[in-house]
Design a protein around this motif. Structure first.
Motif, PDB file in Angstrom:
ATOM      1  N   VAL A 102       0.846  -1.199   0.000  1.00 32.52           N
ATOM      2  CA  VAL A 102       0.000   0.000   0.000  1.00 32.52           C
ATOM      3  C   VAL A 102       0.880   1.248   0.000  1.00 32.52           C
ATOM      4  CG1 VAL A 102      -1.776   1.267   1.279  1.00 32.52           C
ATOM      5  CG2 VAL A 102      -1.842  -1.235   1.197  1.00 32.52           C
ATOM      6  N   ASP A 103       1.988   1.176   0.706  1.00 33.47           N
ATOM      7  CA  ASP A 103       3.012   2.223   0.726  1.00 33.47           C
ATOM      8  C   ASP A 103       4.324   1.609   0.223  1.00 33.47           C
ATOM      9  OD1 ASP A 103       1.262   4.012   2.099  1.00 33.47           O
ATOM     10  OD2 ASP A 103       1.791   3.025   3.998  1.00 33.47           O
ATOM     11  N   PRO A 104       5.309   2.420  -0.085  1.00 32.20           N
ATOM     12  CA  PRO A 104       6.647   1.866  -0.308  1.00 32.20           C
ATOM     13  C   PRO A 104       7.114   1.122   0.947  1.00 32.20           C
ATOM     14  CG  PRO A 104       6.534   4.135  -1.050  1.00 32.20           C
ATOM     15  CD  PRO A 104       5.263   3.880  -0.303  1.00 32.20           C
ATOM     16  N   ILE A 105       7.986   0.136   0.764  1.00 29.28           N
ATOM     17  CA  ILE A 105       8.439  -0.706   1.879  1.00 29.28           C
ATOM     18  C   ILE A 105       9.958  -0.685   1.950  1.00 29.28           C
ATOM     19  CG2 ILE A 105       8.517  -3.067   2.796  1.00 29.28           C
ATOM     20  CD1 ILE A 105       5.898  -3.619   1.337  1.00 29.28           C
ATOM     21  N   HIS A 106      10.473  -0.655   3.178  1.00 28.42           N
ATOM     22  CA  HIS A 106      11.912  -0.806   3.379  1.00 28.42           C
ATOM     23  C   HIS A 106      12.151  -1.892   4.421  1.00 28.42           C
ATOM     24  CE1 HIS A 106      16.178   0.173   3.758  1.00 28.42           C
ATOM     25  NE2 HIS A 106      16.012   0.046   5.063  1.00 28.42           N
ATOM     26  N   SER A 133       9.336 -14.345   8.843  1.00 21.30           N
ATOM     27  CA  SER A 133       9.553 -13.974  10.247  1.00 21.30           C
ATOM     28  C   SER A 133       9.154 -12.521  10.498  1.00 21.30           C
ATOM     29  CB  SER A 133      11.021 -14.197  10.619  1.00 21.30           C
ATOM     30  OG  SER A 133      11.879 -13.471   9.752  1.00 21.30           O
ATOM     31  N   SER A 134       9.423 -11.636   9.523  1.00 23.81           N
ATOM     32  CA  SER A 134       9.038 -10.230   9.684  1.00 23.81           C
ATOM     33  C   SER A 134       7.524 -10.092   9.739  1.00 23.81           C
ATOM     34  CB  SER A 134       9.587  -9.395   8.523  1.00 23.81           C
ATOM     35  OG  SER A 134      10.991  -9.402   8.518  1.00 23.81           O
ATOM     36  N   LEU A 135       6.852 -10.811   8.848  1.00 20.84           N
ATOM     37  CA  LEU A 135       5.392 -10.749   8.786  1.00 20.84           C
ATOM     38  C   LEU A 135       4.772 -11.343  10.043  1.00 20.84           C
ATOM     39  CD1 LEU A 135       3.302  -9.734   6.768  1.00 20.84           C
ATOM     40  CD2 LEU A 135       3.241 -12.009   5.753  1.00 20.84           C
ATOM     41  N   LYS A 136       5.312 -12.476  10.481  1.00 23.05           N
ATOM     42  CA  LYS A 136       4.775 -13.144  11.670  1.00 23.05           C
ATOM     43  C   LYS A 136       4.924 -12.265  12.906  1.00 23.05           C
ATOM     44  CE  LYS A 136       5.153 -17.439  14.336  1.00 23.05           C
ATOM     45  NZ  LYS A 136       5.826 -18.756  14.451  1.00 23.05           N
ATOM     46  N   GLY A 137       6.068 -11.586  13.025  1.00 25.16           N
ATOM     47  CA  GLY A 137       6.287 -10.729  14.189  1.00 25.16           C
ATOM     48  C   GLY A 137       5.303  -9.582  14.259  1.00 25.16           C
ATOM     49  N   VAL A 138       5.036  -8.953  13.124  1.00 24.60           N
ATOM     50  CA  VAL A 138       4.088  -7.832  13.095  1.00 24.60           C
ATOM     51  C   VAL A 138       2.677  -8.314  13.422  1.00 24.60           C
ATOM     52  CG1 VAL A 138       2.964  -6.181  11.561  1.00 24.60           C
ATOM     53  CG2 VAL A 138       5.436  -6.430  11.502  1.00 24.60           C
ATOM     54  N   ASP A 162      -7.280  -0.013   7.930  1.00 20.75           N
ATOM     55  CA  ASP A 162      -6.254   0.027   8.977  1.00 20.75           C
ATOM     56  C   ASP A 162      -5.249  -1.094   8.692  1.00 20.75           C
ATOM     57  OD1 ASP A 162      -4.822   0.616  11.228  1.00 20.75           O
ATOM     58  OD2 ASP A 162      -6.146  -0.455  12.593  1.00 20.75           O
ATOM     59  N   TYR A 163      -4.293  -0.809   7.823  1.00 21.26           N
ATOM     60  CA  TYR A 163      -3.371  -1.836   7.350  1.00 21.26           C
ATOM     61  C   TYR A 163      -2.198  -2.018   8.303  1.00 21.26           C
ATOM     62  CZ  TYR A 163      -5.879  -0.992   2.977  1.00 21.26           C
ATOM     63  OH  TYR A 163      -6.857  -0.842   2.031  1.00 21.26           O
ATOM     64  N   LEU A 164      -1.702  -3.253   8.373  1.00 22.16           N
ATOM     65  CA  LEU A 164      -0.476  -3.526   9.110  1.00 22.16           C
ATOM     66  C   LEU A 164       0.705  -2.936   8.360  1.00 22.16           C
ATOM     67  CD1 LEU A 164      -0.980  -7.277  10.100  1.00 22.16           C
ATOM     68  CD2 LEU A 164      -1.371  -5.264  11.514  1.00 22.16           C
ATOM     69  N   ALA A 165       1.748  -2.575   9.096  1.00 21.89           N
ATOM     70  CA  ALA A 165       2.958  -2.024   8.489  1.00 21.89           C
ATOM     71  C   ALA A 165       4.155  -2.885   8.874  1.00 21.89           C
ATOM     72  CB  ALA A 165       3.181  -0.581   8.936  1.00 21.89           C
ATOM     73  N   ILE A 166       5.001  -3.171   7.889  1.00 22.24           N
ATOM     74  CA  ILE A 166       6.169  -4.012   8.132  1.00 22.24           C
ATOM     75  C   ILE A 166       7.441  -3.261   7.755  1.00 22.24           C
ATOM     76  CG2 ILE A 166       4.913  -6.157   7.762  1.00 22.24           C
ATOM     77  CD1 ILE A 166       6.198  -6.293   4.989  1.00 22.24           C
ATOM     78  N   GLY A 167       8.560  -3.784   8.230  1.00 25.91           N
ATOM     79  CA  GLY A 167       9.843  -3.214   7.872  1.00 25.91           C
ATOM     80  C   GLY A 167      10.191  -1.986   8.697  1.00 25.91           C
ATOM     81  N   GLY A 168      11.138  -1.211   8.186  1.00 23.96           N
ATOM     82  CA  GLY A 168      11.607  -0.033   8.888  1.00 23.96           C
ATOM     83  C   GLY A 168      10.939   1.245   8.407  1.00 23.96           C
ATOM     84  N   LYS A 169      11.119   2.298   9.191  1.00 21.91           N
ATOM     85  CA  LYS A 169      10.664   3.641   8.844  1.00 21.91           C
ATOM     86  C   LYS A 169       9.141   3.721   8.671  1.00 21.91           C
ATOM     87  CE  LYS A 169      15.073   4.136   6.445  1.00 21.91           C
ATOM     88  NZ  LYS A 169      15.803   4.474   7.679  1.00 21.91           N
ATOM     89  N   THR A 170       8.418   2.927   9.448  1.00 23.19           N
ATOM     90  CA  THR A 170       6.953   2.919   9.322  1.00 23.19           C
ATOM     91  C   THR A 170       6.335   4.209   9.855  1.00 23.19           C
ATOM     92  OG1 THR A 170       6.776   1.748  11.446  1.00 23.19           O
ATOM     93  CG2 THR A 170       6.799   0.407   9.449  1.00 23.19           C
ATOM     94  N   GLY A 181       5.670   1.110   4.636  1.00 25.65           N
ATOM     95  CA  GLY A 181       5.468  -0.211   5.207  1.00 25.65           C
ATOM     96  C   GLY A 181       4.085  -0.828   5.167  1.00 25.65           C
ATOM     97  N   ARG A 182       3.022  -0.070   4.863  1.00 21.59           N
ATOM     98  CA  ARG A 182       1.696  -0.684   4.948  1.00 21.59           C
ATOM     99  C   ARG A 182       1.499  -1.698   3.820  1.00 21.59           C
ATOM    100  NH1 ARG A 182      -2.914   3.576   5.029  1.00 21.59           N
ATOM    101  NH2 ARG A 182      -1.664   4.350   3.261  1.00 21.59           N
ATOM    102  N   ILE A 183       0.829  -2.800   4.169  1.00 17.97           N
ATOM    103  CA  ILE A 183       0.589  -3.890   3.218  1.00 17.97           C
ATOM    104  C   ILE A 183      -0.884  -4.297   3.264  1.00 17.97           C
ATOM    105  CG2 ILE A 183       2.917  -4.867   3.213  1.00 17.97           C
ATOM    106  CD1 ILE A 183       1.922  -6.810   5.410  1.00 17.97           C
TER     107      ILE A 183
END
Length: 256
Positions: free
Chosen positions: A19-23, A54-59, A209-217, A222-224
């Motif tokens: 949904v947004d750029p991701i880092h 693992s990143s997705l599961k943690g969020v 209300d999307y979840l956000a992953i990665g850095g700089k959220t 980060g939203r997906i």
């Protein structure tokens, strides 16, 4: 409900869209090449972006924990060995010292655990939810973008000239394959699984209300969103039928 006997399996597939750029940063390099970006994203061997399971599961786990706390469910602090851990080290040691079988020990540890640890895994047993790495979907290689970042001088509130860097991002709209496998869920956990899917679709707490992953959220990244969702259910009866069909067809081919 542990793993000693197969009871059910659910396979959730879909497309994960940025949904947004991701880092999601890769390990930093010490390259002296001035044209290389300071903070690159994690890539596969083909140079395309990948979202680690693992990143997705943690969020997802973190968001799920906050929701269960809201509705009054017991939720532990998995990183704490003492008061806030559903199965403390001393409690686990006490169970292990009992003169009972390993299966009975596992059942006691499982029953003492909070709902989050039962689903996502705890210190003493694996979780029931398996998030696969999400691979890039696209005919052409991913075209990355770079953004600049600066450090802020704490005295002036302005950009500090000597603290400048750049970082790589996965563009908005990039798609990834998604797969989540859940095993041996009871009725309550099946309901939790459906809610987790809603969270990934941006519909769990509020629409959009999307979840956000990665850095700089906190900087708009980060939203997906999970789209094109399919859910395959495999019960013990379904598996038994498949095994019998396989054995019958093999016997028939050997006789032929």
């Amino acid at each position: 409900m542990l793993y000693s006997t197969f009871d059910n399996k659910f396979i959730i597939r879909g497309t994960l869209v940025a949904v947004d750029p991701i880092h999601i940063g890769a390990a930093s390099s010490d390259s002296l090449n001035p044209v290389e970006v300071d903070n690159s994203v994690l890539k596969d061997l083909k140079g395309n972006p990948v979202i680690p399971g693992s990143s997705l599961k943690g969020v997802v786990r973190s968001q799920f924990e906050s929701v269960l706390q809201l509705i009054g469910e017991r939720v532990c602090d998995i990183h704490n060995n003492y008061d806030r851990n559903c199965v403390s080290k001393s409690k686990a040691d006490g169970i292990k010292k009992q003169n009972i079988s390993r299966i009975e020990q596992a059942e006691k540890l499982y029953n003492a655990s909070c709902e989050v640890c039962r689903l996502f895994g705890g210190r003493y047993f694996a979780g029931k939810l398996h998030f696969k790495d999400c691979s890039y979907v696209g005919d052409a290689p991913c075209k990355y973008e770079n953004r600049d970042g600066v450090g802020i001088d704490r005295k002036t509130g302005a950009a500090k000239g000597t603290v400048k860097y750049d970082y790589e991002i996965i563009p908005k709209g990039t798609s990834f394959d998604f797969e989540l496998i859940a095993e041996n869920l009871n009725e309550k956990q099946i309901g939790y699984l459906d809610f987790i899917i809603k969270l990934l679709c941006g519909e769990g707490i509020a629409d959009g209300d999307y979840l956000a992953i990665g850095g700089k959220t906190t900087r708009g990244l980060g939203r997906i969103s999970l789209e094109n969702v399919t859910k395959e259910s495999i019960t013990a009866d379904t598996l038994r039928m498949r095994v019998e069909q396989f054995l019958n067809s093999r016997m028939a081919s050997e006789e032929g």
